[in-house]
Design a protein around this motif. Structure first.
Motif: not given
Length: 279
Positions: A240-248
């Motif tokens: 998964i590639l993305g920002a921390f909260t979005n990955i969560k």
């Protein structure tokens, strides 16, 4: 007559010396204790009290010089000394921060990504070399992409960003998605396996992978668009590639699909979460 004139001159010299001593006493001076005792003994001596003899010129001369020096020190102390100007240092370059040592990064190329790397080499080379100012080459013997800092590399972090960009491509992300790692600081890549969530074997594992992607990749695209991430499903591994909260958020929805939740339930959860993230 001459004797009287000499006595008058001595008396005048004595008076001037006494006047200077009185002035010294009036001003705040830092006279040592030994000099003060000597002066007291001299004043109490019968020669000075009786008026006969001459004053000790060496002691008085010392006292006068001490008064002048202390006065000068007081004047210099009271004068406002201007503060030195604040130095302006230019930011250090990458090779200067490491004492001129060149820094390297090596990214191994898996066998399934060797042919795509050949085709997309120019698309990888151009942003790394021109924008990040980092040297890049493919080592055919060790099958690794090697990165190296240059003298004109503006920042040390550019080397790590370039390494993350190449690594993201090796994991299976498209170049337009992986390039975001070079331009944004708050992006990460997280990887996990299906067996980390639940131990599945045979057809159960195949069905779980099918639930993750959906018909024609519909479920995967829905999770990507709602969480603003990019997902790569490579056999049993998920990246998964993305920002921390979005990955969560994306990871929790993928985990619920692996555990057996139907896609409809996951969509409804994603709608609520995406509305919360938008607020």
């Amino acid at each position: 007559m001459e004797g009287k004139e000499k006595e008058k001159e001595k008396e005048e010299a004595k008076r001037t010396m006494i006047m200077k001593i009185n002035k010294l006493k009036e001003t705040p001076q830092e006279i040592s204790q030994e000099d003060a005792k000597r002066q007291e003994a001299y004043n109490m001596s019968p020669r000075v009290r009786g008026g006969s003899g001459s004053a000790d010129p060496s002691l008085l001369y010392r006292l006068i010089i001490m008064a002048e020096t202390t006065q000068m020190e007081i004047e210099t102390a009271t004068k406002a000394v201007p503060l030195p100007t604040k130095p302006v240092f230019k930011p250090l370059k990458a090779h200067e921060m490491s004492d001129g040592k060149v820094q390297f990064r090596k990214i191994p190329v898996p066998p399934n990504r060797y042919t795509p790397l050949k085709k997309a080499w120019l698309d990888i080379y151009t942003p790394v070399y021109d924008q990040m100012k980092v040297d890049i080459r493919m080592n055919l013997k060790s099958r690794k992409v090697e990165l190296k800092t240059r003298a004109d590399t503006p920042d040390v972090s550019n080397l790590q960003k370039s390494a993350d960009f190449v690594h993201a491509f090796m994991l299976g992300f498209d170049i337009p998605d992986a390039v975001a790692l070079l331009r944004m600081d708050e992006l990460y890549v997280e990887s996990f396996e299906i067996k980390d969530v639940k131990t599945l074997k045979g057809e159960h594992l195949s069905r779980a992978i099918g639930r993750l992607s959906g018909k024609g990749g519909k479920t995967k695209f829905a999770i990507e668009n709602s969480t603003k991430t990019r997902i790569v499903i490579a056999d049993t591994r998920i990246h998964i590639l993305g920002a921390f909260t979005n990955i969560k958020v994306a990871r929790s929805s993928l985990c619920s699909l692996i555990m057996g939740s139907p896609a409809g339930k996951v969509y409804s959860k994603l709608r609520n979460v995406s509305a919360r993230l938008a607020d």
